[in-house]
Design a protein around this motif. Sequence first.
Motif, mmCIF file in Angstrom:
data_model
loop_
_atom_site.group_PDB
_atom_site.id
_atom_site.type_symbol
_atom_site.label_atom_id
_atom_site.label_comp_id
_atom_site.label_asym_id
_atom_site.label_seq_id
_atom_site.Cartn_x
_atom_site.Cartn_y
_atom_site.Cartn_z
ATOM 1 N N ASP A 209 -1.279 5.554 1.836
ATOM 2 C CA ASP A 209 -1.959 4.614 0.953
ATOM 3 C C ASP A 209 -3.222 5.243 0.358
ATOM 4 O O ASP A 209 -3.480 5.139 -0.846
ATOM 5 N N LEU A 232 4.387 1.761 1.772
ATOM 6 C CA LEU A 232 5.020 0.445 1.869
ATOM 7 C C LEU A 232 6.257 0.476 2.757
ATOM 8 O O LEU A 232 6.523 -0.479 3.493
ATOM 9 N N GLY A 237 5.340 -5.216 5.257
ATOM 10 C CA GLY A 237 4.731 -6.547 5.162
ATOM 11 C C GLY A 237 3.333 -6.561 4.583
ATOM 12 O O GLY A 237 2.703 -7.627 4.472
ATOM 13 N N ASP A 238 2.810 -5.407 4.198
ATOM 14 C CA ASP A 238 1.428 -5.319 3.710
ATOM 15 C C ASP A 238 1.377 -5.674 2.218
ATOM 16 O O ASP A 238 1.790 -4.886 1.375
ATOM 17 N N GLU A 239 0.849 -6.853 1.909
ATOM 18 C CA GLU A 239 0.807 -7.312 0.523
ATOM 19 C C GLU A 239 -0.191 -6.518 -0.331
ATOM 20 O O GLU A 239 -0.011 -6.371 -1.541
ATOM 21 N N ALA A 240 -1.254 -6.014 0.307
ATOM 22 C CA ALA A 240 -2.241 -5.224 -0.436
ATOM 23 C C ALA A 240 -1.611 -3.931 -0.948
ATOM 24 O O ALA A 240 -1.799 -3.537 -2.107
ATOM 25 N N ARG A 242 1.611 -3.476 -1.399
ATOM 26 C CA ARG A 242 2.613 -3.865 -2.381
ATOM 27 C C ARG A 242 1.959 -4.099 -3.756
ATOM 28 O O ARG A 242 2.490 -3.688 -4.790
ATOM 29 N N GLY A 243 0.805 -4.729 -3.746
ATOM 30 C CA GLY A 243 0.095 -4.993 -5.002
ATOM 31 C C GLY A 243 -0.377 -3.713 -5.667
ATOM 32 O O GLY A 243 -0.281 -3.564 -6.893
#
Length: 266
Positions: A209, A232, A237-240, A242-243
């Motif tokens: 990341d 990812l 499950g990490d939405e940050a 994913r965004g």
Amino acid sequence: MKKIIKKSAKKLSVPLALFLVFSGLVSGLYYRNKKRNEPPRPIPYENIAELGGEIERLEAVEKEKGITWQDGYRLGMAYLYTRRDRDAVRTLAEVIRLRPGFSVAYESLGMAYYRLGDFEKAKDVWEKSPGVDTPGGEHIRELIGRAEKKIGYKKRALQLEKIIGEGNAAWEKRYELSTLYIGLGRLKDAVVTLEEAEKESPRSPELYDTLAQVYAMEGDFEKAVKAERKALALKPGDEAIRGRLAEMERLKEALKKGGFHRQDKK
């Protein structure tokens, strides 16, 4: 009676004339001195060409006959606006020599040093500002705090470089060093360090990341997307994450289509 008035007028005419001349002289000196000591007004520049023209004009004046501390400050700020930080240091240091009580020049000179990565000199200049201990000096004290933080980054980075150089460091040390490099604006060093850490620990989503974000800051969205996809996959499950991946993919496509252009780096 008329003779007395005429005689009185004659007696008053010379002192009155002297008074008027002296008043004019004092007034002229006052306004000339006021102009010489008046802080320079900020000049709004419409575009980079206009700013370049102002630099050329002030440099010509400086070369021909020297410039006032006010114009020196204007020139120093123009250098800062155009990222000519070393020229800004030279010019603003001279402004402070000529006008040591002009606190705004200290802030600008410190910023030039800060952008050059000389955080120690930036801190020293800001601490010497006449405005640092005034009620309005909160901003300067905040800048001093930023410089102190960067100095701390540099010291810790030197420690980690030594440890890693001795071959006794796990990948976590490389990862920590990379975050310090990012904080210091040394993005290329951060990339190299993260890629080395990746070889030692290919299963860290945080590492990928961070690497993706540095690639993005460098303008390499191809590598940024690949690294973020790996992050990812390791942490679905990490939405940050994913965004960030979605934003990097959007920028990657925009770059391909000519939606925006990379800025050339000097």
